[in-house]
Design an enzyme around this catalytic site. Sequence first.
Site, PDB file in Angstrom:
ATOM      1  CD  GLU A 133     -69.809  79.989 -30.948  1.00  0.00           C
ATOM      2  OE1 GLU A 133     -69.698  80.463 -29.805  1.00  0.00           O
ATOM      3  OE2 GLU A 133     -70.031  80.676 -31.955  1.00  0.00           O
ATOM      4  CB  THR A 186     -66.506  82.191 -37.033  1.00  0.00           C
ATOM      5  OG1 THR A 186     -67.868  82.586 -37.073  1.00  0.00           O
ATOM      6  CG2 THR A 186     -65.813  82.879 -35.876  1.00  0.00           C
TER       7      THR A 186
END
Length: 311
Positions: A133, A186
């Site tokens: 991630e 993000t």
Amino acid sequence: MSSGIKVTAPVTISNINCGFDVLGIALEHTCDEIIGREHKKPGIHLNLVGPNARATPADPAKNTATVAIMKMLEFLGDSGKVGLEINLRKTIYPGSGLGSSAASACAAVMIANELLGRPLEKKMLLPFAILGEYAADQAFHADNVAPCLLGGVIMVRDIRLLDVHRIFSPPGLYITVISPDVQILTSEARAVLRDTVPLKDTIKQTANIAAFVQAMHTGNFDLLSRSLQDHVIERQRSALIPGFDEVKEIARDQGVLGFGISGSGPTMFALSQNENVARDTGQAIAAYYDKKGIETRTIMSLVNHEGTVLC
Ligand code: HSE
């Protein structure tokens, strides 16, 4: 050619108001799936399929699935020795706040582990999913990958120590997610955050996270509702989401227990004790955005306790 094996990884919401980078919930809704099989040529052979394939990096150094597998193979000493074919179906758009990058990483490490004859326990796959991630948002946090892999409501105390715990979730907790058709990466939503937090806000946030855990363990929905407040992140990020304040009012009027930004947004979530409240909240917010000409997708779910699974 073998028909392969299939793994699915769920949608997750993270932060849950008071637990920035600490709390996350898995939903009963598939985010990503991978069909994988051995490949005679060493290396990871990635194929992206599904409605959001084009929005996902095909470069193995940037794709969270391939990065996660590469890190795992390095750890196992298998780099360059095994060949894996990874057919990744992206169902949820990256940058929606529903843990799309996390789901790819979790599905990837799970399928690689199966294809290699399961050398690692499920929880031991977590560090590789976290590293995967990182490729998407250049930040280390496990509040999506941990619930995505393990299921349930998860509290992350320390990612380096794998100090990650499941919090009991009382039955009858409904989650509504509303995704307006807006993309927020993000990395961008983290870049807007200030580095320091005033002491008075730290105290309120700490009190709420303690209250959240107590409320979940005891099934005290009134306390849960009072704990679902964010004194640190929400006001810094809400400007990125069109109509956030109005939509929060709509959710409150419907009688939800709490409402907030799912992860880094733009998806928002509501927790409710009642199925009708959960459904009506989704419909009322979708109607609000419809009037503004913004398309939305809504999901209603209970807590998923399985996480990433072999099908
Ligand atoms: N806790 C992370 C954040 C989750 O809010 O930046 C990102 O999905």
